[in-house]
Design a protein around this motif. Structure first.
Motif, PDB file in Angstrom:
ATOM      1  N   THR A  21       0.821  -1.214   0.000  1.00  0.00           N
ATOM      2  CA  THR A  21       0.000   0.000   0.000  1.00  0.00           C
ATOM      3  C   THR A  21       0.856   1.266   0.000  1.00  0.00           C
ATOM      4  N   ARG A  43       1.892   1.342  -4.193  1.00  0.00           N
ATOM      5  CA  ARG A  43       0.838   1.673  -5.163  1.00  0.00           C
ATOM      6  C   ARG A  43      -0.364   2.240  -4.443  1.00  0.00           C
ATOM      7  N   ARG A  60      -4.335   2.801  -3.524  1.00  0.00           N
ATOM      8  CA  ARG A  60      -5.419   1.842  -3.325  1.00  0.00           C
ATOM      9  C   ARG A  60      -6.237   1.699  -4.610  1.00  0.00           C
ATOM     10  N   LEU A 114      -4.441  -0.629  -6.752  1.00  0.00           N
ATOM     11  CA  LEU A 114      -4.533  -1.987  -6.207  1.00  0.00           C
ATOM     12  C   LEU A 114      -5.912  -2.594  -6.440  1.00  0.00           C
ATOM     13  N   TRP A 149      -5.914  -3.782  -9.975  1.00  0.00           N
ATOM     14  CA  TRP A 149      -5.018  -4.936 -10.136  1.00  0.00           C
ATOM     15  C   TRP A 149      -5.672  -6.195  -9.583  1.00  0.00           C
ATOM     16  N   LEU A 162      -6.441  -5.185   2.435  1.00  0.00           N
ATOM     17  CA  LEU A 162      -5.354  -4.199   2.486  1.00  0.00           C
ATOM     18  C   LEU A 162      -5.124  -3.694   3.911  1.00  0.00           C
TER      19      LEU A 162
END
Length: 160
Positions: A96, A99, A101, A104, A107, A149
Motif C-alpha cells: 500500500t 501503489r 489503493r 490496487l 489490479w 489491504l
C-alpha cells in the motif's frame, strides 16, 4: 484609380477579411478547448475527491480480521501470509506504500486488463513475475479489498 486597381484592392480586403475570419474561428475554437479542459480538470478533481472519500469511509470501516480470512481464501494460494516472502506471487509487504489503493483495486479485480491497457507498473510486475498473470478476483468488493489491504497494513505494523 483604374478598375484593375480597385479590383486588386478589393481582393486584398477580401483576403484580409478571410484572415480575420480564420483568426476569429481559431480563437473561438481555442476558447471552447480551454473551457473543455477546465471542465475535465474540475471533473477529475471531483472524481479524486470522491475516491478519497470512499477510501476514507472504507478504511475507517475495514475489518482486518475479515481481511485475513479473505486473504487466506483468495490470495494465499500465490502470496505468502508472511508478507515479506515471495510465493508464486510477489511479497505484499508495504504494497500500500508502493501503489495507490485505486491502482490496487484495479489490479486485484483484473490484472490482465491493466496489462492489456498498457499500465506501465502492471507490465513491470507481470514481467518481474515470469509473465504469470494474477487470477482475476471480480467477486471481491471494494469493502473486501479494503479489509485485505487493512490486514496487510496491520500485519506490517505488528511484524516490523
Amino acid at each position: 484609380m483604374s478598375g484593375t486597381e480597385i479590383q486588386e484592392r478589393l481582393k486584398k480586403i477580401d483576403l484580409n477579411q478571410n484572415r480575420v475570419n480564420s483568426i476569429q474561428k481559431d480563437l473561438k475554437y481555442q476558447a471552447k478547448l480551454f473551457a473543455e479542459e477546465k471542465r475535465q480538470k474540475a471533473l477529475m478533481e471531483e472524481q479524486l475527491f470522491i475516491e478519497q472519500l470512499y477510501q476514507t469511509i472504507y478504511r475507517c470501516c475495514a475489518d482486518p480480521q475479515q481481511g485475513e480470512v479473505l486473504f487466506k481464501a483468495n490470495c494465499n494460494r500465490c502470496h505468502s501470509t508472511n508478507l515479506k516472502l515471495d510465493g508464486t506471487g510477489p511479497a505484499l509487504f508495504n504494497v500500500t506504500k508502493r501503489r495507490s489503493r485505486k491502482w490496487l483495486y484495479g489490479w486485484i479485480k483484473n490484472s490482465a486488463k491493466m496489462i492489456e491497457q498498457g499500465d506501465p507498473y502492471a507490465i513491470q510486475v507481470w514481467e518481474e513475475n515470469g509473465k504469470g498473470a494474477m487470477s482475476a478476483m471480480p467477486h471481491l468488493t471494494i469493502e473486501n479489498m479494503e479489509d485485505i489491504l487493512t490486514w496487510i497494513d496491520q500485519w506490517k505494523e505488528q511484524n516490523e
